[in-house]
Design a protein around this motif. Sequence first.
Motif, short mmCIF file in Angstrom:
data_model
loop_
_atom_site.label_atom_id
_atom_site.label_comp_id
_atom_site.label_asym_id
_atom_site.label_seq_id
_atom_site.Cartn_x
_atom_site.Cartn_y
_atom_site.Cartn_z
N ASP A 152 45.44 40.47 31.17
CA ASP A 152 45.59 40.50 32.62
C ASP A 152 44.42 41.21 33.31
OD1 ASP A 152 46.82 40.21 35.07
OD2 ASP A 152 47.85 42.12 34.91
N ILE B 250 41.25 42.55 35.17
CA ILE B 250 40.19 41.98 36.00
C ILE B 250 39.14 43.02 36.37
CG2 ILE B 250 39.72 40.40 37.89
CD1 ILE B 250 42.61 40.21 38.43
N PHE C 213 35.47 42.22 35.47
CA PHE C 213 34.67 41.75 36.59
C PHE C 213 33.19 42.11 36.44
CE2 PHE C 213 33.36 41.53 41.01
CZ PHE C 213 34.13 40.49 41.51
N PRO D 206 41.83 35.39 33.56
CA PRO D 206 41.94 35.89 34.94
C PRO D 206 40.67 35.63 35.74
CG PRO D 206 42.71 37.54 33.39
CD PRO D 206 42.08 36.45 32.58
N ILE E 138 40.53 32.00 36.81
CA ILE E 138 41.42 31.78 37.96
C ILE E 138 40.79 32.35 39.22
CG2 ILE E 138 43.67 32.36 38.95
CD1 ILE E 138 44.80 32.42 36.15
N TRP E 139 40.24 33.56 39.07
CA TRP E 139 39.59 34.23 40.19
C TRP E 139 38.48 33.35 40.78
CZ3 TRP E 139 40.54 38.28 43.13
CH2 TRP E 139 39.51 38.81 43.90
N LEU F 277 39.94 30.52 42.71
CA LEU F 277 40.57 30.94 43.96
C LEU F 277 39.56 31.00 45.09
CD1 LEU F 277 43.09 33.77 43.11
CD2 LEU F 277 43.51 31.53 44.09
N ARG F 278 38.33 31.36 44.76
CA ARG F 278 37.31 31.45 45.78
C ARG F 278 37.03 30.08 46.38
NH1 ARG F 278 33.93 36.43 45.54
NH2 ARG F 278 35.36 36.57 47.30
N ILE G 183 42.89 27.07 47.18
CA ILE G 183 44.16 27.07 46.48
C ILE G 183 44.46 25.67 45.95
CG2 ILE G 183 46.64 27.24 46.83
CD1 ILE G 183 46.10 29.38 48.89
N THR G 184 44.81 25.56 44.67
CA THR G 184 45.32 24.29 44.17
C THR G 184 46.57 24.57 43.36
OG1 THR G 184 44.40 24.16 41.94
CG2 THR G 184 42.90 23.64 43.74
N PRO G 185 47.50 23.62 43.37
CA PRO G 185 48.76 23.82 42.63
C PRO G 185 48.52 24.00 41.13
CG PRO G 185 48.93 21.98 44.15
CD PRO G 185 47.49 22.36 44.12
N ILE H 260 46.64 26.12 39.89
CA ILE H 260 46.71 27.57 39.67
C ILE H 260 48.17 28.03 39.62
CG2 ILE H 260 46.00 29.82 40.53
CD1 ILE H 260 43.58 28.51 41.77
N ASN H 261 49.04 27.43 40.46
CA ASN H 261 50.47 27.72 40.35
C ASN H 261 50.97 27.41 38.95
OD1 ASN H 261 50.05 27.49 43.26
ND2 ASN H 261 52.26 27.74 43.33
N SER I 47 49.68 29.93 36.51
CA SER I 47 50.35 31.20 36.76
C SER I 47 51.78 31.18 36.24
CB SER I 47 50.36 31.52 38.26
OG SER I 47 49.04 31.61 38.74
N ILE J 163 51.63 31.66 32.61
CA ILE J 163 51.37 33.07 32.28
C ILE J 163 52.65 33.89 32.43
CG2 ILE J 163 50.13 35.16 32.94
CD1 ILE J 163 47.84 33.40 33.90
N SER K 200 51.34 39.41 35.70
CA SER K 200 49.93 39.60 36.03
C SER K 200 49.68 39.98 37.49
CB SER K 200 49.19 38.30 35.70
OG SER K 200 47.95 38.27 36.33
N LEU L 63 46.99 39.41 39.14
CA LEU L 63 46.35 38.28 39.82
C LEU L 63 47.37 37.23 40.23
CD1 LEU L 63 43.63 37.21 40.66
CD2 LEU L 63 43.42 36.11 38.43
N VAL L 64 48.33 36.98 39.33
CA VAL L 64 49.36 35.99 39.61
C VAL L 64 50.16 36.40 40.84
CG1 VAL L 64 51.55 35.08 38.76
CG2 VAL L 64 49.55 35.08 37.28
N TYR M 265 47.99 36.14 43.97
CA TYR M 265 47.84 34.73 44.30
C TYR M 265 49.09 34.22 45.00
CZ TYR M 265 47.83 29.71 43.69
OH TYR M 265 47.93 28.37 43.92
N LEU N 155 40.25 44.20 44.70
CA LEU N 155 40.62 42.80 44.55
C LEU N 155 41.52 42.32 45.68
CD1 LEU N 155 41.17 43.13 40.76
CD2 LEU N 155 39.42 41.68 41.81
#
Lengths: 360, 274, 281
Positions: B206, B208, B212, B222, B225-226, B229-230, B233-235, B237-238, B241, B244, C111, C113-114, C117, C223
Amino acid sequence: MTPDDSRPEHDPAASISKETLLEIRQVSKCFGSREVLKGISLEIAAGEFLTLLGESGSGKTTLLRLIAGFEQPSSGEIRMAGERLDTLPPYKRRVNTVFQNYALFPHLSVRENVSYGLQVSGVAKTEISGRASDALRMVKMEEYAASRTTKLSGGQQQRVALARALVNRPKLLLLDEPLSALDANLRKQMQVELKTLQRELGITFLFVTHDQEEAMALSDRIALLKDGALEQVGSPREIYAHPATSYAAQFIGQTNLVRTDVRGGIARCGSLQWGTTSSDGNVLFSLRPEAIHRVADGRVPTDAVRFHGLIRQQIFSGSSEQLELEVSGALLKARVPAQGPLAGAHEFWFSPSDAVAVLE
Amino acid sequence: MSGEPKHTRSPRLLGLYALAVFAFLYLPIVVLVVYSFNRDGVGGFPPRHFTWNWYQQLFGDSAIWDSVANSLMVAAGAVVLSLTLGLLAALALDRATFPGKSIFRRLVLLPLILPGIITGLSLLMFAVYEGLQLSLLTVFLGHGTALISVATTELFAGLQKMDRSQEEASLDLGATPWQSFWRVTLPNLKLSLIAAGLLIFTLSMDEIAVTFFLIGRDNTLPLEIWARLRRGITPEINAVSTLIFGVSVILILIWYQIRARSMGKEAQELLERP
Amino acid sequence: MYSRAYKTIVSLPPLVWIGMFLLLPYALMFAHSFWLVRNGMIVHHWGLRNYATLFQNPLYAEVLFRTMRIAAGVTLLSLLLGYPLAYYMSFHAGARKDLLYQLVIVPLWVSYLVRGYAWKTILGSDGVLNGFLQYIHITKEPVSFFLYSPFAVILMLTHIYTPFVFLPLYASLEHIPRNLVEASHDLGAGWRATFLRVILPLSLPGLLAGATFAFVLTLGDFLAPLLVGGPSSIMIANIVQSLFGTAYDWPLGASISVCILLLTISLLFLTEQLEKKWAYQ
């Protein structure tokens, strides 16, 4: 001695005012399917020192917690001075408790602990200080007023707990095995102080203990509990001299339980026999060890039951000798004045009035 | 039974409040999971059309799976490294005396209490200073070192609870210190080791803030995904997540199984520490 | 009972490793904070220039104060959510206690991040919240101020740190001997007085631990502002991050990091002293 002579000339239970303070009516308590109290009824007179005596698990602490308000009765009711007590929350009852482990507030000083009850009930500040000081003086703890309670010894914590409970001037003080954490000497000393305090203040004490000696030393009356039911209620002397049941006889003091066959007013056990008022059948008698005397030691009354016993064991305990006698196959405990080693067969006697018929 | 009087009943208002707090804690997770099955993507209300699309898209997404593999490698390495050094450190703190011991203890625990950015940047400067190329190796070194703090805390607690006389008995019965360590000390620490290992694994997967600054070309999950995200948003990633989250829950359940089979109370305390 | 060899074997490797990979990096951070950047190169020229810059340029203080305000907000909200929950569970939840406890733990394992998000998808202008508000006809147009505001940062971090705040609080409430509560009632105090005079003072160490946790973790977070905060909620760690990135001034960034580090450590030291003072048993 006749049964009546064995009663004290001055019975405290008889001399206290007969005004009832607390009335417990048919109170039962279940935890799940387990019934820990079975229809208890008991009255406590104002100014009385009453002890709930019983083994662990007998329900004595539960009964105390019902009166304090920490538990609710499953059925029955409790009244104080005629009014319902069991429907009130604990903080509205004029009852205070000295907890088994004292339950002193660790974040407050001794004085703050004692003032707590006065503060929360909105007593004027000027009055609080005076009453707290009085209470601390009463238990001889005024010099520790500023101390943290966690720094005190067990005996000192005990005193603070007592002062904290008494400063509210409760009508009834509940004490949950308050002396059980103290060592033997301190315990004896605190017993004397508790008794003195109770006499001086005239507050009703309801004391819980599993220690029969402590109960005998302190109480006006003892309520003996067994498996959630009252076994016998009476003054210590009454219960000692006239135990109602074999359990009461064994729990309070030492005794010999003698099983007899009664026919036509005569109780028989082996070669022994004596007159009794019990009706015919199988009857159990309680005979205290000190009621058995050696014939050689003095004058023997005419109605005495005489028998020969073989001394199996002798234990010296200062002022007396504890003997274990073999009498026609059975063993009897006897206590006679100290007189040096004894051995072999001797002749003994007891008075028929000292053999008390008890229920199983 | 007579009804409970008023004062002993639990206060209803407080109960409702507690319920609301639970709703707050779980609402985002529920939203996340629900919208991973929403055909029209993230947003809008109510979610209308059920679909597996996003999961299918996810399974064909090799960049994500590469990052998962990277994360797994880093996490596995971090567990081994930090457990080894953490065990030694815990033993040293428990049994050895050396100058600067209390400073050492505070230093080991520092990554646990300091913001991740500080540990991450310090390690970045160290890597540059030493001329190390930023890569998964630096990430692994960073995680492994920072998480020694967790391993040491858990294992030190385990050692403190252990009965020292067991080891004395072992030595008394003729075992060498080495044998005693393997036959008595380590088995006693089994539960603490598992607890620490699971915790370190989860934390590394987990992580970051430290990652980073230490990451090279290859992303961990992570950071992958990060990075996405920049871009928006797309599903998908849902979906990832949700997976996870599912794996986290499975890890918790595994832990409970182990705990239930091993023993009771003290293990629970270990889990309860974040 | 442990031989010298045993002690050496267990102490040496962690000592060397920690010295090499933790002490040295932290020391480098301190060293950098006294160095300078000239012509895009770090020069090992010792001085207090960076610290002077931090004190002279009001921007840094402003961002630091904003960060502390956000951290205070997160701490307060987490306590406001966590304390009643812990109190309810410890004193009134009865047999459901253990189950509820596990339910608080689960989000803790999810998480960072999760969870961040998830808030982004909820608060966005085409997000779930806006969709919901339009669905029940409270708003007609999407509301854009949910996301990219300090509020969003506080909300997200509160969500993340509430379980962290809850844990030490709950532990301290569970450790209060129940007979103290009974004693308080026995002496005439109702629930409210008992809470204020007994339960609250005795839970202070747990409260303090939880609050410190939330405050310190928020203080160093960079973050959340990137994820849900936007430019209006830039925090101090974001400045550090950009100084180490595009702005390329490692020494200045290091000096801010040292400030954060010192602030964190002095806060922890302070609360440790207070906790010791308030730990009665």
